[in-house]
Design a protein around this motif. Structure first.
Motif, PDB file in Angstrom:
ATOM      1  N   ALA A 136     -54.436  33.494  30.774  1.00 53.65           N
ATOM      2  CA  ALA A 136     -54.122  33.524  32.100  1.00 53.65           C
ATOM      3  C   ALA A 136     -54.487  32.477  32.893  1.00 53.65           C
ATOM      4  O   ALA A 136     -54.966  32.376  34.173  1.00 53.65           O
ATOM      5  CB  ALA A 136     -55.366  34.688  32.493  1.00 53.65           C
ATOM      6  N   ARG A 137     -54.194  31.202  32.333  1.00 51.56           N
ATOM      7  CA  ARG A 137     -54.309  30.041  32.840  1.00 51.56           C
ATOM      8  C   ARG A 137     -52.825  29.317  32.876  1.00 51.56           C
ATOM      9  O   ARG A 137     -52.170  29.503  31.965  1.00 51.56           O
ATOM     10  CB  ARG A 137     -55.302  29.124  32.511  1.00 51.56           C
ATOM     11  N   TRP A 219     -42.685  27.488  38.710  1.00 56.45           N
ATOM     12  CA  TRP A 219     -43.726  28.105  38.876  1.00 56.45           C
ATOM     13  C   TRP A 219     -44.856  27.107  38.376  1.00 56.45           C
ATOM     14  O   TRP A 219     -45.993  27.226  39.233  1.00 56.45           O
ATOM     15  CB  TRP A 219     -43.736  29.192  37.663  1.00 56.45           C
ATOM     16  N   ASN A 224     -47.124  25.669  43.964  1.00 56.00           N
ATOM     17  CA  ASN A 224     -47.039  27.188  43.640  1.00 56.00           C
ATOM     18  C   ASN A 224     -48.546  27.766  43.715  1.00 56.00           C
ATOM     19  O   ASN A 224     -48.621  28.680  43.416  1.00 56.00           O
ATOM     20  CB  ASN A 224     -46.267  27.262  42.432  1.00 56.00           C
ATOM     21  N   PHE A 225     -49.376  26.448  43.641  1.00 54.76           N
ATOM     22  CA  PHE A 225     -50.858  27.252  43.671  1.00 54.76           C
ATOM     23  C   PHE A 225     -51.500  26.617  44.723  1.00 54.76           C
ATOM     24  O   PHE A 225     -51.364  25.654  45.267  1.00 54.76           O
ATOM     25  CB  PHE A 225     -51.653  26.734  42.262  1.00 54.76           C
ATOM     26  N   ASP A 226     -52.607  27.556  45.233  1.00 53.21           N
ATOM     27  CA  ASP A 226     -53.434  27.332  46.503  1.00 53.21           C
ATOM     28  C   ASP A 226     -54.516  26.687  45.912  1.00 53.21           C
ATOM     29  O   ASP A 226     -54.662  26.072  44.753  1.00 53.21           O
ATOM     30  CB  ASP A 226     -53.677  28.746  47.051  1.00 53.21           C
ATOM     31  N   GLU A 228     -57.761  27.196  45.425  1.00 53.86           N
ATOM     32  CA  GLU A 228     -58.476  27.958  44.329  1.00 53.86           C
ATOM     33  C   GLU A 228     -57.740  27.905  43.085  1.00 53.86           C
ATOM     34  O   GLU A 228     -58.317  28.718  42.181  1.00 53.86           O
ATOM     35  CB  GLU A 228     -58.870  29.366  44.790  1.00 53.86           C
ATOM     36  N   GLY A 229     -56.512  27.557  42.937  1.00 52.33           N
ATOM     37  CA  GLY A 229     -55.575  27.681  41.790  1.00 52.33           C
ATOM     38  C   GLY A 229     -54.727  28.879  41.446  1.00 52.33           C
ATOM     39  O   GLY A 229     -54.465  29.291  40.479  1.00 52.33           O
ATOM     40  N   ARG A 230     -54.616  29.677  42.435  1.00 53.72           N
ATOM     41  CA  ARG A 230     -53.906  31.116  42.456  1.00 53.72           C
ATOM     42  C   ARG A 230     -52.586  31.007  42.615  1.00 53.72           C
ATOM     43  O   ARG A 230     -52.267  30.298  43.525  1.00 53.72           O
ATOM     44  CB  ARG A 230     -54.641  32.228  43.558  1.00 53.72           C
ATOM     45  N   GLN A 231     -51.732  31.564  41.956  1.00 55.40           N
ATOM     46  CA  GLN A 231     -50.208  31.416  42.121  1.00 55.40           C
ATOM     47  C   GLN A 231     -49.915  31.902  43.416  1.00 55.40           C
ATOM     48  O   GLN A 231     -50.395  32.886  43.957  1.00 55.40           O
ATOM     49  CB  GLN A 231     -49.564  32.001  40.916  1.00 55.40           C
ATOM     50  N   ARG A 232     -49.092  31.259  44.075  1.00 61.81           N
ATOM     51  CA  ARG A 232     -48.429  31.843  44.987  1.00 61.81           C
ATOM     52  C   ARG A 232     -47.184  32.787  44.943  1.00 61.81           C
ATOM     53  O   ARG A 232     -47.091  33.803  45.294  1.00 61.81           O
ATOM     54  CB  ARG A 232     -47.797  30.649  46.104  1.00 61.81           C
ATOM     55  N   THR A 234     -45.134  34.698  41.448  1.00 65.09           N
ATOM     56  CA  THR A 234     -45.255  34.922  39.898  1.00 65.09           C
ATOM     57  C   THR A 234     -43.986  34.337  39.296  1.00 65.09           C
ATOM     58  O   THR A 234     -42.736  34.089  40.056  1.00 65.09           O
ATOM     59  CB  THR A 234     -45.167  36.339  39.848  1.00 65.09           C
TER      60      THR A 234
END
Length: 246
Positions: A136-137, A219, A224-226, A228-232, A234
Motif C-alpha cells: 500500500a505504498r 499516478w 498526485n500526492f498531498d 501527507e503522501g495520500r494519492q489525489r 487513484t
C-alpha cells in the motif's frame, strides 16, 4: 494455389480464419538488470545483501499470511531462508529480483520474470512478495511499472502475464488495479502445498501498454500526492480518463 493455402489430402482446404501475421524478432530473454525508480530500485537478487532484511521483514507472528499463496512455507530461521533463496537467485527462469527502497537500499520485497517464452514474446511477472514495508505504498506500484516497462520496451515482449491462486483476492485486485485484463480461471491447474489451486489468469498486451504506461506515470507523479503522501487520484481513475488506444 499458393504455399500459404491450408492443404488437405484432397487439395486446398476451404478458407479458414487465421491469426494476423506477427512481424519482428523474438523477444530478448530477461537478464540481471537494475531498474531505477523514484521510490524503489528493482535489482538482481543478492542473497547476502538482501536476505537478512527480507527475512526480518517477512517473518514473525504477524507475517504468516505473506506466505499463504507462495510456494514455500515461512522459513524456520535465516539459515533456511538463505539456503532457499541462494538456489532461487541462481536460476535464469524464474529470474529473481529484489525490490529495494531507493533511499536506504533496504530490501522490502521481491518479484521474478518467469515462464519466459522469447519466441512467442510472452513473459510472466510472478513470485511476488511485498512485505508490510512495501504494501500500500507508491514503491510497490512503481516496482511493477518498472518491470512491465522493461519487459515491453527493452526486451520486446508483447504479452505480459499475471497469474495467481483464484482464491487470492488481494492479488486479483492488484492485477486489475495495475491494468491487467482478467482472462479466466484454469480449474485444477496446480497442486500447491498439497492443496488444489485453481489459477486466475490476467494479461497486459503491448497494445495496452501505452495507456497503462501513461496512467502509471501520471499516478506516480509527485503532484498526485498531498503533503501527507495520500494519492489525489487513484490509478483506476487516471486510466479510466485515458483513451483505450494511445
Amino acid at each position: 494455389m499458393t504455399d500459404r493455402e491450408p492443404m488437405t489430402d484432397q487439395g486446398p482446404a476451404p478458407h479458414l480464419p487465421l491469426g494476423a501475421p506477427v512481424a519482428g524478432p523474438a523477444a530478448r530473454r530477461p537478464a540481471p538488470a537494475t531498474l531505477d525508480g523514484r521510490h524503489v530500485r528493482v535489482v538482481p537478487f543478492d542473497v547476502a545483501r538482501h536476505g537478512p532484511d527480507l527475512h526480518a521483514l517477512s517473518h514473525g507472528p504477524d507475517h504468516a499470511a505473506l506466505w499463504a499463496y507462495l510456494s514455500p512455507e515461512p522459513f524456520a530461521d535465516l539459515h533456511a531462508f538463505t539456503r532457499y533463496y541462494a538456489e532461487a537467485a541462481a536460476k535464469a527462469d524464474p529470474l529473481l529480483f529484489a525490490i529495494e527502497e531507493a533511499d536506504t537500499g533496504r530490501a522490502v520485497g521481491h518479484a521474478t520474470y518467469m515462464r519466459v517464452e522469447p519466441a512467442h514474446r510472452v513473459v510472466e511477472v510472478g513470485n511476488i512478495l511485498f512485505t508490510p514495508a512495501l504494501q500500500a505504498r507508491p514503491g510497490g506500484t512503481e516496482a511493477m511499472f518498472l518491470m512491465a516497462r522493461h519487459a515491453f520496451e527493452t526486451l520486446g515482449f508483447r504479452r505480459y502475464e499475471w497469474k495467481c491462486n483464484a482464491l487470492n483476492t488481494p492479488s486479483r485486485r492488484a492485477a486489475e488495479r495495475l491494468g491487467f485484463t482478467f482472462e479466466g480461471v484454469f480449474r485444477q491447474h496446480m497442486i500447491v502445498k498439497g492443496r488444489n489451486r485453481d489459477t486466475a489468469w490476467f494479461a497486459l498486451l503491448d497494445q495496452d501498454w501505452p495507456r497503462a504506461k501513461a496512467a502509471f506515470e501520471a499516478w506516480l507523479d509527485p503532484g498526485n500526492f498531498d503533503a501527507e503522501g495520500r494519492q489525489r487520484r487513484t490509478l483506476r481513475e487516471i486510466r479510466a480518463g485515458l483513451p483505450d488506444r494511445m
